[in-house]
Write a protein that holds these residues in place. Structure first.
Motif, PDB file in Angstrom:
ATOM      1  N   ALA A   8      74.402  92.051 149.795  1.00  0.00           N
ATOM      2  CA  ALA A   8      74.628  93.122 148.821  1.00  0.00           C
ATOM      3  C   ALA A   8      73.400  93.309 147.925  1.00  0.00           C
ATOM      4  O   ALA A   8      73.455  93.099 146.717  1.00  0.00           O
TER       5      ALA A   8
ATOM      6  N   PRO B   6      76.643  97.530 149.970  1.00  0.00           N
ATOM      7  CA  PRO B   6      77.604  96.631 150.614  1.00  0.00           C
ATOM      8  C   PRO B   6      77.408  96.480 152.121  1.00  0.00           C
ATOM      9  O   PRO B   6      78.130  95.707 152.751  1.00  0.00           O
ATOM     10  N   TRP B  78      80.814  88.886 150.339  1.00  0.00           N
ATOM     11  CA  TRP B  78      79.661  89.626 149.833  1.00  0.00           C
ATOM     12  C   TRP B  78      78.961  88.878 148.693  1.00  0.00           C
ATOM     13  O   TRP B  78      79.601  88.098 147.975  1.00  0.00           O
TER      14      TRP B  78
END
Lengths: 253, 90
Positions: A8, B6, B78
């Protein structure tokens, strides 16, 4: 079960803000130790050229638990985990951390508790999201390290030790914990298992003089106040005499 | 998706490659507000059951335990990259 990690990365510009540049100039910084969190570490080219224009030498390293050079993880909070040679460390005038928050750059604060015969270095934090600069100066670093020194001293004289072992991946340090019994035959060790450290349970074991944390090392450092009896990390328990030696930075602050 | 990318395409590719039917997505606090968007996109693109991890995500060492017992085939986490363990466990 498969696991996929996704970095990310930050989508904005990763650059030094005006305040950071002014600080570097006014403090005549000629050599910095450069680190960043994963969201920024693969996008440091602009910052490197800004530093080159300021004639600042960059020193960096691949810390033990990280995936790429210059990445900083909160858990690489021991000096030897940074993999900097002593000559590299001595050349660095100040650390420069690129990222937001305090969690990651504070690994550089805690790593400096292991210094021998040298002084601590300040940490400049440049946050590309807020475009702000903050400084963790030498006085802040010393005040944080003094609190930990008190727990180390407590461990040294304690007779009954509670060792907390957790089951998260990367933790699970039961085998290593057992070695404490050999290293300190004059102390009595009790081993506790937990999913995460249950701070509210600690008071139910009043016979413990001091705790040894083997979960995330940052629990033993950031959460000092939640351990009313004091706590130190496993690695520091093994090294306690060296960390508290006369030449150690902890004994000079 | 303002601050962080993302990489949904990579997530979709991994789901298709593994043939996962039920997945769990784990987000750091700063990305939790994106959970709905990520969830909906993954469901739409892969027709999988997507569960959202409610708890913490402090690092690559902080992955949820016990997911296989709930028949989760794939965890997508993530905000972190792979973690290199320093000492042997247990």
């Amino acid at each position: 079960m498969d696991t996929l990690f996704l970095d990310a990365p930050f989508t904005g510009k990763v650059e030094l803000c005006t305040e950071t540049i002014t600080y570097l100039k006014t403090h005549n910084i000629t050599c910095i130790g450069l680190y960043a969190s994963v969201q920024f570490v693969n996008n440091l080219d602009t910052i490197k050229s800004q530093l080159a224009k300021l004639n600042i030498t960059i020193i960096s390293s691949k810390a033990d638990r990280t995936h790429v050079t210059s990445q900083l993880l909160g858990c690489d909070s021991e000096l030897n985990a940074l993999n900097l040679s002593s000559s590299e460390f001595n050349q660095i005038q100040s650390f420069l951390y690129i990222g937001d928050g305090r969690f990651h750059p504070y690994a550089l604060v805690y790593a400096q508790k292991d210094l021998i015969a040298t002084d601590v270095k300040p940490i400049i934090c440049n946050d590309p999201i807020s475009k702000k600069h903050t400084l963790t100066d030498i006085n802040i670093i010393k005040s944080i390290l003094r609190k930990y020194r008190a727990s180390l001293m407590k461990f040294l004289v304690a007779k009954t030790i509670g060792v907390i072992v957790t089951i998260k991946p990367g933790q699970e340090h039961l085998k290593a914990s057992y070695r404490l019994e050999t290293k300190f035959p004059d102390k009595k060790f009790y081993f506790f298992l937990d999913d995460v450290v249950s701070f509210n349970q600690l008071e139910n074991f009043p016979f413990i003089d001091v705790w040894v944390n083997t979960s995330c090392p940052r629990v033993g450092l950031d959460d000092q106040e939640k351990f009313t009896k004091g706590a130190i990390n496993l690695n520091d328990a093994f090294m306690v005499r060296e960390v508290l030696s006369k030449e150690s930075v902890l004994m000079k602050i | 998706m303002k601050l962080y990318n993302p990489d949904i395409a990579k997530a979709i590719e991994k789901i298709k490659e593994t043939g996962a039917k039920t997945i769990c997505i784990q987000l750091p606090d700063g990305m939790k507000p994106y959970a709905q968007e990520i969830h909906d996109e993954l469901v739409k693109s892969t027709n999988t059951k997507v569960l959202i991890w409610l708890g913490s995500n402090f690092g690559a060492c902080d992955i949820p335990l016990g997911l296989p017992k709930m028949n989760i085939d794939l965890l997508i986490s993530w905000g972190h990259n792979p973690f290199h363990k320093k000492m042997d466990g247990w």
